[in-house]
Design an enzyme around this catalytic site. Structure first.
Site, PDB file in Angstrom:
ATOM      1  N   HIS B 322       0.808  -1.223   0.000  1.00  0.00           N
ATOM      2  CA  HIS B 322       0.000   0.000   0.000  1.00  0.00           C
ATOM      3  C   HIS B 322       0.836   1.265   0.000  1.00  0.00           C
ATOM      4  CE1 HIS B 322      -3.221  -2.788   0.999  1.00  0.00           C
ATOM      5  NE2 HIS B 322      -4.033  -1.849   0.589  1.00  0.00           N
ATOM      6  N   GLY B 323       2.027   1.208   0.496  1.00  0.00           N
ATOM      7  CA  GLY B 323       2.834   2.419   0.496  1.00  0.00           C
ATOM      8  C   GLY B 323       4.179   2.199   1.144  1.00  0.00           C
TER       9      GLY B 323
END
Lengths: 425, 470
Positions: B322-323
């Site tokens: 996700h990041g």
């Protein structure tokens, strides 16, 4: 043989017929399918286009029903913009004070012109101070002024431009973002929007959409409006007045409205040509009784609690004591001054009186302010006149922590401006 | 280009005219789809088009090579090349700066002051989605789950298919390639379902933008908030991220239906989940099933008593997907931990009655516990750093420093709760009985138009979708 041939031919003919029939059927089915596909896509296209048109129509209806149109949002600014030809056509020499709501509250064109007339000078002045704008929007508006003045070969005798540090902070900019697109479409011309479109297609289409389809009202602005109803931007007021003062405030407000109706029973805005000229009546144009009500009203509104609450809200909304400047807004301000220099004989940049009883810059803010001033002076070649602490305006002459009060602060400051600039007019 | 912007509306109008009326045959349709998808992607940043096309071309030929390879060893080599390319792209553009900063931090903790230059490259939008999608093709071919397909243009068109290009769902090659190979036009009833999903998506996105306000207030923590306001903020973020992401997905699926494509469901009323495992069967299904099929199973799955380790690793990497930030790693680890604990408790005899019970009260308790854990997880996801996350979680469980509630605190709490519930009920209805509504013309179109008008009236098109950054 012949039978056999015939039989062969018949067989082949039958086969060929069958094959033709199958081909025909396939081709016919394909054509039916294609026709069906096309029918579906016609429906899809119609649903997209008509659906969007009806939905947009509903949006326009809802917005109009709520008075959410460009006149409702930026009414005075647009009235002023529309009045530019009328201003240019004025026979007298022209003075324009261009700035924020502080200018609007702090400068009285009626007093200015009246006192100059007594001195034998025929001047028509305009208060172009607008609340809710920032230097970016003001720069756009100043372009419209410059265009029309230059086109008519007319010049302002004197342009006073307010540099309001509170207007150029990052906090102020962040809080104004929801109005950005709407205001741009109201204040820019199509050529400028076209320029934006060439640089950023998505944004350009977005802006043209707001201007021509949404009647200048962006979704962000509507969201912000509703969101502020549900999610108020700040906590309840921290400092409270006693109930007697609160009650007095309410009743005196009503009394003032009635007093105006008594003083001017046949008031027609057009006779006075404000709001777009800016500011209102002067003390000489109000009755003694009304002015006495104003004294009571100020006593009830300029309480310590009110001023402190106002200070806190402005710290939150404009970072007025720390002054973290948004470089882009400072650049925009420089743009304003340069635009005015194109159509003014003399341009002065001033900083309006500051309510030093309540507003105190931090040492870092003072450094930042000095840097911003230096940047503006260097870019424009104009020395900024700092009127923040002039002795002619005292702390009792403010209606809140930043704005000068009517019939007091505005008169005192206009007198000060007369003493400063009458000689150059 | 964002779905809820005027530019996309005009883009789609022009596209549909060509797609429905001019390019009637299969091959021209595929070319049109490819060119339009690249225009769609290029509207954001055209300089990253070669990266997208390049990774697609590479995987296409690698899959062919895997198919033609004479030995398992050669197949493996080609697969490794595909993984290196795809993960290399991800590592370079998404994780390099994070890795550099983390190494610098580590050295600093150890007493060494090192100065590293970060790349500071722009993150290509949708990179995590299309690299995973492309990679799944080569893995499927390697595993023998599908044969390599002929048709480079079809493959790149499928990879760059604009409805799902920038924020998923992550499509499997075996699902999308056959559809791209024989594009079938939608029936009118299917098209109506597409319109319904687009409208539902718009409504969700609009609500998400409004919920962003209390969420921002709680997470920015610029002023002291009461416990109720903190919980409201976290709840609002839960609503925001669900509305934002599932709204985008709904629009993507709806648009794809209008073009004749069937994209699988990506969310199934996730906040109704009754356990963390159940949650991941309902949330971002295309990612969780991808992680299960290609990561968890590759790690060994349930075999050799390594389930705990494999679950944890899978969720940790899922978080990182996700990041590039420790908060996402923590979020992944948190979910890994609660799934592991769920498995552990599920196996304890003392809990067997509780686990197997379908009684209303027990179901409610299960749901409440799950929802509470999900909310705590979102704090890690949304917070700017781990310390802030811990502080916020602390504040959620103590009486807030603000003794006075902000104006409308209860109204905002109720608004947020009702919105989340309403969106879930709407989703449930779409899944279960949308077809009944789609049969009714007047009611259906009235709902669509009023829904769209509301979204046009309010909403903040300038707010990008949260998942674009992943």
């Amino acid at each position: 043989m012949s039978l056999s041939t015939s039989s062969f031919n018949e067989e082949n003919t039958t086969k060929m017929d069958t094959s033709i029939t199958i081909d025909d059927q396939a081709s016919s089915k394909q054509m039916v399918d294609q026709a069906e596909d096309r029918r579906v896509f016609i429906k899809i296209t119609l649903a997209i286009v008509l659906g969007m048109m009806v939905a947009m129509g509903l949006v326009r209806l809802l917005l109009d029903a709520n008075g959410a149109n460009k006149q409702g949002i930026l009414g005075r600014v647009l009235q002023a913009q529309a009045a530019i030809p009328q201003i240019i056509a004025e026979p007298n020499d022209l003075v324009m004070f261009y700035g924020s709501s502080m200018t609007r509250a702090g400068f009285s064109p009626r007093k200015f012109d009246r006192d100059l007339k007594v001195m034998g000078k025929d001047i028509t002045s305009f208060n172009f101070g607008f609340g809710g704008l920032n230097p970016y929007y003001q720069e756009l508006l100043s372009r419209r002024l410059a265009e029309q003045f230059i086109e008519q070969d007319r010049k302002l005798k004197l342009a006073l431009i307010e540099f309001n540090p509170f207007q150029a902070t990052t906090t102020r900019w962040n809080r104004a973002k929801f109005t950005l697109d709407s205001y741009i479409t109201m204040l820019s011309n199509d050529a400028e929007l076209w320029q934006i479109l060439q640089q950023d297609l998505s944004r350009g289409i977005h802006l043209f959409n707001i201007k021509y389809i949404r009647n200048h009202v962006s979704a962000e602005m509507v969201t912000s409006y509703y969101a502020r109803e549900i999610f108020p931007p700040q906590r309840g007021q921290r400092f409270k007045d006693d109930e007697e003062t609160v009650a007095a405030r309410r009743s005196l407000g009503k009394e003032l409205n009635q007093a105006f109706e008594t003083d001017y029973p046949n008031y027609s805005g057009e006779d006075w040509y404000y709001p777009w000229r800016g500011a209102g009546t002067i003390p000489q144009e109000r009755s003694e009784k009304t002015l006495a009500v104003f004294d009571d009203y100020y006593a009830a509104t300029q309480t310590d609690a009110q001023m402190k609450n106002d200070r806190l809200s402005r710290i939150r909304s404009a970072d007025i004591e720390e002054l973290h400047f948004e470089p882009f807004l400072v650049e925009s301000f420089i743009g304003i001054v340069k635009n005015f220099q194109r159509f003014s004989e003399k341009v002065e940049v001033v900083m309006l009186p500051k309510n030093s009883r309540y507003i105190h810059y931090t040492p870092e803010a003072k450094i930042r302010l000095a840097q911003a001033i230096k940047q503006i002076e260097k870019a424009t070649g104009i020395k900024i006149k700092n009127h923040q602490d002039i002795k002619e305006v005292n702390a009792d002459m403010y209606r809140d922590s930043t704005h000068l009060s009517r019939y007091r602060g505005d008169i005192a400051y206009t007198d000060f401006l007369l003493s400063e600039y009458a000689k150059v007019l | 280009m964002i779905f809820n912007t005027p530019i996309f509306f005009w883009f789609f109008c022009i596209f549909i005219l060509f797609y429905g009326f001019a390019f009637l045959k299969q091959t021209p349709k595929v070319y049109l789809l490819l060119v339009s998808s690249l225009i769609f992607y290029g509207a954001w940043n055209y300089s990253f088009i070669p990266l997208l096309v390049g990774s697609g071309i590479a995987d296409y030929f690698i899959a062919q090579a895997i198919g033609n390879a004479s030995s398992q060893r050669n197949k493996k080599r080609w697969l490794i090349l595909s993984l290196v390319i795809n993960l290399g792209i991800l590592a370079t553009f998404k994780y390099a700066d994070f890795a550099i900063a983390s190494v610098a931090d580590l050295l600093s903790v150890l007493g060494y002051q090192a100065s590293f230059t970060t790349l500071s490259w722009v993150l290509p939008v949708g990179i995590s989605f299309y690299t995973f999608q492309s990679m799944s093709y080569t893995i499927d071919v390697y595993r023998g789950d599908m044969k390599p397909r002929k048709g480079l243009v079809e493959f790149v068109a499928a990879l760059s298919f604009f409805p799902q290009l920038v924020a998923g769902p992550i499509l499997r090659a075996k699902h999308i390639l056959p559809q791209m190979h024989a594009i079938s036009m939608p029936k009118w009833l299917e098209a109506k379902h597409g319109f319904l999903l687009i409208t539902v998506g718009l409504i969700k996105k609009t609500g998400a933008d409004i919920l962003a306000i209390p969420a921002e207030k709680a997470f920015a923590a610029q002023e002291a908030l009461s416990t109720l306001e903190m919980w409201t903020g976290v709840l609002a973020f839960a609503g925001q991220i669900y509305g934002d992401f599932s709204g985008y997905t709904d629009m993507a699926i709806g648009l794809a239906i209008l073009l004749g494509f069937n994209i699988p469901l990506n969310f199934r009323v996730p906040y109704f989940a009754k356990s963390p495992v159940d949650f991941w069967r309902r949330w971002h299904i295309s990612l969780s099933s991808w992680l299960k099929d290609y990561l968890y199973i590759s790690l060994g799955g349930n075999r050799n008593n390594n389930r705990t380790r494999n679950v944890f690793l899978t969720m940790l990497l899922g978080g990182l997907w996700h990041g590039a930030a420790w908060t996402f790693v923590a979020w992944g680890a948190f979910h890994g931990a609660i799934i592991t604990l769920t498995h552990y408790f599920a196996n304890l005899p003392i809990f067997s009655r509780f686990n197997n019970s379908n009684a209303l009260a027990v179901s409610f308790v299960k749901w409440a516990m799950t929802f509470y854990l999900i909310l705590i997880g979102w704090v890690f996801f949304r917070a700017t750093d781990i310390n802030s996350a811990i502080t916020i979680i602390g504040n959620l469980h103590t009486i807030g420093s603000a003794s006075v509630l902000g104006a409308n605190a209860w109204t905002i709490f109720i608004f947020t709760t009702v919105w989340i519930l309403m969106v879930h009920v709407m989703d449930y209805f779409v899944i279960k009985s949308a077809d009944k509504l789609e049969q009714k013309n007047w009611q259906f179109w009235l709902l669509i138009i009023v829904g769209q008008a509301l979204c046009l009236l309010i909403g903040e098109p300038s707010n990008e979708f949260i998942y674009f950054q992943f």
